[in-house]
Design a protein around this motif. Structure first.
Motif, short mmCIF file in Angstrom:
data_model
loop_
_atom_site.label_atom_id
_atom_site.label_comp_id
_atom_site.label_asym_id
_atom_site.label_seq_id
_atom_site.Cartn_x
_atom_site.Cartn_y
_atom_site.Cartn_z
N GLU A 117 0.85 -1.10 -0.19
CA GLU A 117 -0.01 -0.07 0.17
C GLU A 117 0.87 1.23 0.06
N GLN A 118 2.18 1.33 0.55
CA GLN A 118 3.16 2.43 0.44
C GLN A 118 3.36 2.59 -0.94
N PHE A 119 3.73 1.46 -1.67
CA PHE A 119 4.07 1.76 -3.15
C PHE A 119 2.93 2.26 -3.77
N VAL A 120 1.51 1.79 -3.67
CA VAL A 120 0.13 1.95 -4.28
C VAL A 120 -0.07 3.45 -4.15
N ASP A 121 0.10 3.99 -2.75
CA ASP A 121 -0.37 5.30 -2.59
C ASP A 121 0.77 6.31 -3.23
N LYS A 122 1.80 5.99 -3.41
CA LYS A 122 2.97 6.82 -4.17
C LYS A 122 2.56 6.70 -5.60
N HIS A 123 2.34 5.42 -6.06
CA HIS A 123 1.91 5.17 -7.55
C HIS A 123 0.83 5.97 -7.80
N TYR A 124 -0.40 5.98 -7.12
CA TYR A 124 -1.32 6.59 -7.63
C TYR A 124 -1.19 8.22 -7.50
N GLU A 125 -0.57 8.71 -6.63
CA GLU A 125 0.02 10.22 -6.58
C GLU A 125 0.69 10.48 -7.84
N LYS A 126 1.64 9.59 -8.28
CA LYS A 126 2.29 10.05 -9.28
C LYS A 126 1.40 9.89 -10.67
N GLN A 127 0.57 9.13 -10.73
CA GLN A 127 -0.45 9.01 -11.90
C GLN A 127 -1.27 10.29 -11.79
N CYS A 128 -1.66 10.67 -10.82
CA CYS A 128 -2.77 11.94 -10.64
C CYS A 128 -2.05 12.94 -11.18
N SER A 129 -0.70 13.12 -10.74
CA SER A 129 0.05 14.21 -11.08
C SER A 129 0.65 14.43 -12.65
N SER A 130 0.77 13.34 -12.94
CA SER A 130 1.05 13.29 -14.61
C SER A 130 -0.11 13.55 -15.39
N MET A 131 -1.19 12.99 -15.10
CA MET A 131 -2.60 13.22 -15.72
C MET A 131 -3.07 14.60 -15.62
N SER A 139 -10.66 14.53 -15.60
CA SER A 139 -11.12 14.73 -14.32
C SER A 139 -11.59 13.47 -13.72
N ASN A 140 -12.51 12.65 -14.34
CA ASN A 140 -13.35 11.41 -13.98
C ASN A 140 -12.47 10.56 -13.40
N VAL A 141 -11.14 10.25 -14.39
CA VAL A 141 -10.35 9.21 -13.99
C VAL A 141 -9.40 9.76 -12.65
N ILE A 142 -9.05 11.00 -12.95
CA ILE A 142 -8.20 11.59 -11.90
C ILE A 142 -8.92 11.53 -10.43
N ASN A 143 -10.26 11.66 -10.42
CA ASN A 143 -11.02 11.70 -9.37
C ASN A 143 -11.38 10.21 -8.68
N ARG A 144 -11.55 9.19 -9.66
CA ARG A 144 -11.64 7.95 -9.12
C ARG A 144 -10.37 7.31 -8.59
N PHE A 145 -9.04 7.69 -9.31
CA PHE A 145 -7.97 7.25 -8.74
C PHE A 145 -7.71 7.77 -7.27
N LYS A 146 -7.99 9.10 -7.12
CA LYS A 146 -7.68 9.94 -5.86
C LYS A 146 -8.73 8.89 -4.83
N GLU A 147 -10.02 8.60 -5.13
CA GLU A 147 -11.01 7.94 -4.16
C GLU A 147 -9.94 6.66 -3.96
N CYS A 148 -9.60 5.85 -4.70
CA CYS A 148 -8.81 4.65 -4.46
C CYS A 148 -7.83 4.80 -3.73
N GLN A 149 -7.04 6.09 -3.92
CA GLN A 149 -5.88 6.21 -3.17
C GLN A 149 -6.09 6.52 -1.67
N ILE A 150 -7.18 7.30 -1.43
CA ILE A 150 -7.50 7.25 -0.06
C ILE A 150 -7.83 5.91 0.78
N ASP A 151 -8.53 5.08 0.02
CA ASP A 151 -8.65 3.57 0.92
C ASP A 151 -7.39 2.99 0.66
N GLU A 152 -6.49 3.16 -0.02
CA GLU A 152 -5.07 2.60 -0.16
C GLU A 152 -4.44 3.13 1.04
N ARG A 153 -4.41 4.31 1.21
CA ARG A 153 -3.59 4.89 2.42
C ARG A 153 -4.19 4.39 3.78
#
Length: 192
Positions: A117-131, A139-153
């Motif tokens: 989950e430490q890896f996944v959190d950083k990965h989602y952060e990097k994905q959102c930043s790049s998009m 924005s729909n994809v970015i928002n859903r990624f952020k929702e998943c990231q909160i759960d992973e944290r």
């Protein structure tokens, strides 16, 4: 629902497709981590005399439900994307990543989840930043990624709080292997 393919430039659509493919592969692997852990729970129950409740079973069931809901987001709510051809490998890797540490004990298992989950959190952060930097950010994809990231944290923090001992040297090496393997899996999923 390929809304971005008509709106975004071809290069943006390709970038989003790769990110969706990598995260879909990761969420598939995550589901199988918990299925591997459940298999280990069953195997361990064959050798436990008495009726001691498992410390990890409720954690596994709760997190499996969450990871299945994340996978459903990618399979039903995201724009169409090409899945990874290596999905069977991610399933096998996820299963082993859940099975082995759970067989070694609850601290091994919780530490593994923490590392993943430490890896996944950083990965989602990097994905959102790049998009966000794309000319037409999805924005729909970015928002859903952020929702998943909160759960992973939350999963990461909960796993860490459930550990009853500091990680041993062997566990730390395993954690580094899990992180390196996750990084390699993301790179491969984006390509294949």
């Amino acid at each position: 629902m390929p809304f971005y393919s008509k709106v975004l430039e071809t290069s943006c659509a390709k970038h989003v497709d790769k990110e969706l493919r990598a995260s879909h592969a990761g969420e598939t692997g995550a589901v199988w981590i918990y299925r591997g852990a459940l298999c280990a729970e069953f195997l361990l129950s064959l050798f436990i005399i008495g009726n001691r409740p498992s410390k990890t079973k409720p954690f596994i069931h709760e997190h499996l439900r969450t990871e299945k809901s994340h996978l459903a987001i990618f399979e039903h709510e995201m724009p169409l994307f090409r899945g990874s051809f290596l999905l069977p490998a991610w399933i096998a890797a996820g299963f082993v990543t859940g099975l082995l540490p759970r067989l070694l004990g609850h601290n091994w298992f919780f530490y593994t989840i923490y590392c993943v989950e430490q890896f996944v959190d950083k990965h989602y952060e990097k994905q959102c930043s790049s998009m966000i930097m794309l000319s037409e950010p999805p924005s729909n994809v970015i928002n859903r990624f952020k929702e998943c990231q909160i759960d992973e944290r939350h999963h990461r923090d909960e796993a860490l709080s459930l550990m009853t001992e500091q990680p041993t040297l062997l566990m730390t090496l395993w954690g580094k292997l899990v992180g390196s393997g996750s990084s390699l899996a993301v790179a491969m999923a984006k390509l294949i």
